[in-house]
Design an enzyme around this catalytic site. Structure first.
Site, PDB file in Angstrom:
ATOM      1  N   ARG A 185       0.850  -1.177   0.000  1.00 44.45           N
ATOM      2  CA  ARG A 185       0.000   0.000   0.000  1.00 44.45           C
ATOM      3  C   ARG A 185       0.890   1.233   0.000  1.00 44.45           C
ATOM      4  O   ARG A 185       1.768   1.378   0.855  1.00 44.45           O
ATOM      5  CB  ARG A 185      -0.949   0.033   1.201  1.00 44.45           C
ATOM      6  CG  ARG A 185      -2.135   0.986   0.965  1.00 44.45           C
ATOM      7  CD  ARG A 185      -3.004   1.189   2.185  1.00 44.45           C
ATOM      8  NE  ARG A 185      -2.274   1.919   3.198  1.00 44.45           N
ATOM      9  CZ  ARG A 185      -2.085   1.475   4.429  1.00 44.45           C
ATOM     10  NH1 ARG A 185      -2.540   0.304   4.801  1.00 44.45           N
ATOM     11  NH2 ARG A 185      -1.416   2.206   5.305  1.00 44.45           N
ATOM     12  N   GLU A 242       4.524   7.102   2.593  1.00 43.76           N
ATOM     13  CA  GLU A 242       5.368   5.941   2.817  1.00 43.76           C
ATOM     14  C   GLU A 242       4.980   4.794   1.893  1.00 43.76           C
ATOM     15  O   GLU A 242       3.921   4.804   1.261  1.00 43.76           O
ATOM     16  CB  GLU A 242       5.299   5.476   4.274  1.00 43.76           C
ATOM     17  CG  GLU A 242       3.926   5.031   4.724  1.00 43.76           C
ATOM     18  CD  GLU A 242       3.904   4.688   6.202  1.00 43.76           C
ATOM     19  OE1 GLU A 242       4.983   4.626   6.823  1.00 43.76           O
ATOM     20  OE2 GLU A 242       2.799   4.486   6.744  1.00 43.76           O
ATOM     21  N   ASN A 265       4.266   0.826   2.167  1.00 39.17           N
ATOM     22  CA  ASN A 265       3.986  -0.243   3.112  1.00 39.17           C
ATOM     23  C   ASN A 265       4.145  -1.586   2.411  1.00 39.17           C
ATOM     24  O   ASN A 265       3.474  -1.858   1.412  1.00 39.17           O
ATOM     25  CB  ASN A 265       2.560  -0.125   3.649  1.00 39.17           C
ATOM     26  CG  ASN A 265       2.349   1.175   4.404  1.00 39.17           C
ATOM     27  OD1 ASN A 265       2.923   1.390   5.451  1.00 39.17           O
ATOM     28  ND2 ASN A 265       1.531   2.062   3.845  1.00 39.17           N
ATOM     29  N   SER A 322      -3.042  -3.341   5.578  1.00 46.19           N
ATOM     30  CA  SER A 322      -4.358  -3.716   6.072  1.00 46.19           C
ATOM     31  C   SER A 322      -5.491  -2.938   5.429  1.00 46.19           C
ATOM     32  O   SER A 322      -5.288  -1.977   4.692  1.00 46.19           O
ATOM     33  CB  SER A 322      -4.411  -3.521   7.584  1.00 46.19           C
ATOM     34  OG  SER A 322      -4.270  -2.164   7.880  1.00 46.19           O
ATOM     35  N   LYS A 375      11.507   3.116   6.682  1.00 42.57           N
ATOM     36  CA  LYS A 375      11.595   4.560   6.437  1.00 42.57           C
ATOM     37  C   LYS A 375      12.971   4.952   5.905  1.00 42.57           C
ATOM     38  O   LYS A 375      13.091   5.826   5.042  1.00 42.57           O
ATOM     39  CB  LYS A 375      11.315   5.318   7.738  1.00 42.57           C
ATOM     40  CG  LYS A 375      10.019   4.958   8.441  1.00 42.57           C
ATOM     41  CD  LYS A 375       8.801   5.314   7.630  1.00 42.57           C
ATOM     42  CE  LYS A 375       7.522   5.173   8.458  1.00 42.57           C
ATOM     43  NZ  LYS A 375       7.286   3.809   8.980  1.00 42.57           N
ATOM     44  N   LYS A 423      10.450  10.664  11.931  1.00 38.09           N
ATOM     45  CA  LYS A 423       9.894   9.318  11.823  1.00 38.09           C
ATOM     46  C   LYS A 423      10.893   8.263  12.286  1.00 38.09           C
ATOM     47  O   LYS A 423      12.008   8.209  11.781  1.00 38.09           O
ATOM     48  CB  LYS A 423       9.484   9.018  10.375  1.00 38.09           C
ATOM     49  CG  LYS A 423       8.278   9.801   9.890  1.00 38.09           C
ATOM     50  CD  LYS A 423       7.802   9.246   8.563  1.00 38.09           C
ATOM     51  CE  LYS A 423       6.446   9.802   8.206  1.00 38.09           C
ATOM     52  NZ  LYS A 423       5.882   9.141   7.008  1.00 38.09           N
ATOM     53  N   GLU A 467       6.069   0.887  12.417  1.00 39.39           N
ATOM     54  CA  GLU A 467       4.800   0.859  11.711  1.00 39.39           C
ATOM     55  C   GLU A 467       3.669   0.858  12.723  1.00 39.39           C
ATOM     56  O   GLU A 467       3.847   0.492  13.873  1.00 39.39           O
ATOM     57  CB  GLU A 467       4.707  -0.407  10.836  1.00 39.39           C
ATOM     58  CG  GLU A 467       5.820  -0.557   9.817  1.00 39.39           C
ATOM     59  CD  GLU A 467       5.724   0.429   8.674  1.00 39.39           C
ATOM     60  OE1 GLU A 467       4.716   1.156   8.593  1.00 39.39           O
ATOM     61  OE2 GLU A 467       6.659   0.493   7.874  1.00 39.39           O
ATOM     62  N   GLY A 468       2.477   1.280  12.240  1.00 37.89           N
ATOM     63  CA  GLY A 468       1.306   1.057  13.067  1.00 37.89           C
ATOM     64  C   GLY A 468       0.617   2.286  13.625  1.00 37.89           C
ATOM     65  O   GLY A 468      -0.372   2.159  14.307  1.00 37.89           O
ATOM     66  N   ARG A 492      -8.327   7.255   4.305  1.00 36.36           N
ATOM     67  CA  ARG A 492      -8.452   7.440   5.748  1.00 36.36           C
ATOM     68  C   ARG A 492      -8.596   8.925   6.040  1.00 36.36           C
ATOM     69  O   ARG A 492      -7.871   9.748   5.489  1.00 36.36           O
ATOM     70  CB  ARG A 492      -7.242   6.867   6.476  1.00 36.36           C
ATOM     71  CG  ARG A 492      -7.233   5.364   6.555  1.00 36.36           C
ATOM     72  CD  ARG A 492      -5.885   4.838   6.953  1.00 36.36           C
ATOM     73  NE  ARG A 492      -4.893   5.148   5.927  1.00 36.36           N
ATOM     74  CZ  ARG A 492      -3.602   4.879   6.052  1.00 36.36           C
ATOM     75  NH1 ARG A 492      -3.140   4.339   7.150  1.00 36.36           N
ATOM     76  NH2 ARG A 492      -2.769   5.170   5.085  1.00 36.36           N
TER      77      ARG A 492
END
Length: 541
Positions: free
Chosen positions: A195, A211, A213, A218, A376, A430, A434-435, A517
């Site tokens: 993603r 970024e 992913n 997800s 990153k 950063k 992740e998350g 999002r």
């Protein structure tokens, strides 16, 4: 999730437009290397490393001229909104747009217990069609880039060598990668479900990437449902709202991800083998995962099993021919929806499981090399001059990727660090995490940079600096726990990509749906599962 959801993605680099730094980077004037004050905004005029690593465009493109909102939420009375909310909640319940309710103890591991609707935007968010097409167009190029970077073990090890000293989690991942390099282990069948996250920056008039992913990307399941929900609501109420359901793009993310996994299963060529989804012990986002598994079963007649990493270590073994056996079943494809955060490795059992999987012949999604490629630091390295040319030959493709690169810098650059200390509101700091909930913003950027300067340079490698993006703010209804709130919000677009290769044969390389999002603009972080954002879809304008 590392890439996105149970941890969403991915750390969203959201910014508050109310900050006094209501502008970003420009290199319109090459005459100075210092930070200058513009009567209307702060501008970086060709600072050291900025032009070299991530040239940003200036000037206002006609496509980014401000447009009227597609609808005005101020004109919606409460009775009408309540009717929309009611229909949205019914639709969500009937179609599986649900997550586990954290107030129920069993909701993270017993399906059907403690369900509630996923946090959603009541209506879709406007998004310029030209930038939607741009994001879709570059996805296959990024897919190919990730694959080629993953094959360059020396580049990964060298680029992350200093990070290894400062970040224990990255160090453990690199150790596994190093062992595979020492054994000259080849991953002939390589599956990536990625993603790529973007925001529209009003200051540079650009679609800028947040970024890449590469692990646990997800919400392919729930994002598809949100698009369908919004299309359904607009078919019912579009005339009253004044917008057309056909302008919400069709989203087939779950189907395309399942199809890619199924094709990888076929390439593995063991009809008795299963797909194994690695999951967290408490997973309230399990329905997003089950939606994909159900397509594997119903469309492709492939069995998917769910195992925690601890269970893999207890039940797993690798046979002499490389076959991964877990719970007595041969595993063709391992689909990681865990393993992207230190919290997923509370003991050596989880690390043993990750190594066991990597040692096997199963198709990994992702392999350890793909996992590291999404870090990153690698993203920052790829933004340096000449690095993309190491992996890609087509100059037009390289130009397309660079066009959406945001400013990315190492903390080894004293000029950029100095500017970030002076104007922390223009940067995001950063870590290799992740998350959601991990990024550093505002005055905390200054405090952490000053702390690292006192502690010495060793800690610098655990972080990168990124240009802070300032997206457009709009009004929207956000729905959580059955209640709507009208808020000023900003949004981030995630575009899914599927890639499958067997040796020299590229079997799948495609854009595979999207995730929008949306979050309150005053909040820095943006993970859905972490509680900061809601699921949304886009309305092309």
């Amino acid at each position: 999730m590392g890439s996105g959801g149970g941890s969403v993605c991915s750390s969203l680099s959201y910014s508050s437009s109310s900050t006094c730094f209501a502008s970003l980077f420009s290199i319109c004037s090459p005459s100075s290397s210092s930070l200058k004050l513009n009567p209307r905004r702060f501008l970086f005029h060709n600072p050291t490393n900025l032009r070299k690593q991530a040239p940003l465009r200036c000037g206002r493109s006609p496509e980014m001229e401000s447009k009227k909102p597609i609808f005005d939420v101020e004109t919606f009375d409460d009775d009408f909104v309540q009717k929309l909310v009611y229909d949205a909640l019914v639709w969500s319940s009937l179609h599986g747009l649900v997550v586990g309710d954290k107030t129920y103890q069993k909701s993270g591991n017993v399906p059907g217990v403690g369900l509630m609707h996923a946090p959603i935007s009541l209506l879709p968010t406007a998004f310029p069609e030209i930038y939607w097409k741009q994001a879709c167009d570059v996805t296959p190029i990024f897919n190919e880039l990730i694959d080629r970077v993953s094959l360059d073990g020396k580049f990964l090890q060298d680029s992350l060598s200093r990070t290894k000293k400062a970040d224990v989690f990255t160090s453990r991942l690199l150790d596994i990668h190093s062992k595979m390099l020492e054994r000259n282990k080849k991953e002939d069948i390589r599956l990536g479900l990625h993603r790529l996250d973007y925001m529209l920056d009003e200051e540079t008039n650009s679609l800028l990437q947040i970024e890449m992913n590469t692990i646990s990307s997800s919400f392919p399941g729930l994002s598809r449902l949100v698009s369908q929900l919004h299309q359904s609501l607009l078919r019912s109420y579009g005339d009253q709202i004044g917008i057309d359901s056909e302008r919400v793009p069709r989203n087939t993310s779950t189907i395309q991800f399942a199809d890619a996994i199924a094709k990888a299963w076929l390439e593995y060529n063991n009809p008795r083998a299963v797909v194994m989804v690695t999951v967290q012990p408490e997973e309230r986002n399990m329905y997003d995962q089950h939606l994909l598994s159900s397509i594997l079963r119903e469309k492709h007649n492939i069995v998917a099993i769910r195992k925690t990493l601890a269970e893999v270590e207890t039940e797993g073994s690798v046979q002499e021919d490389g076959t991964l056996i877990v719970g007595g079943q041969a595993v063709a494809v391992v689909y990681f929806r865990s393993g992207y955060t230190p919290n997923d490795h509370p003991s050596e059992s989880e690390w043993n499981a990750r190594l066991l999987i990597e040692e096997s012949s199963a198709v990994k999604c992702p392999s350890i090399a793909y996992h590291l490629t999404g870090s990153k630091k690698i993203q920052q390295e790829l933004a340096k001059p000449g690095v993309l040319e190491r992996f890609l030959d087509n100059k037009e493709d390289i130009a397309k990727l660079r066009k959406c690169f945001a400013g990315l810098w190492s903390l080894d650059d004293p000029e950029i660090v100095k500017q970030a200390i002076e104007k922390p509101g223009l940067f995001v700091m950063k870590p290799q995490r992740e998350g959601g909930g991990n990024n550093i913003y505002g005055d905390d950027v200054r405090e952490n940079l000053l702390r690292l300067q006192k502690e010495g340079e060793d800690g610098n490698a655990a972080y990168i600096l990124m240009q802070r993006i300032f997206p457009k703010v709009s009004n929207m209804f956000l729905v959580r726990e059955g209640v709507y709130h009208k808020n000023q919000v900003i949004s981030e677009l995630g575009v899914y990509g599927a890639y499958l290769r067997n040796k020299d044969n590229v079997i799948v390389n495609e854009q595979s749906g999207y995730l929008m999002r949306t979050k309150i603009e005053s909040s820095d972080e943006g993970g859905v599962a972490a509680g900061f954002a809601v699921l949304d879809s886009i309305y092309l304008n």
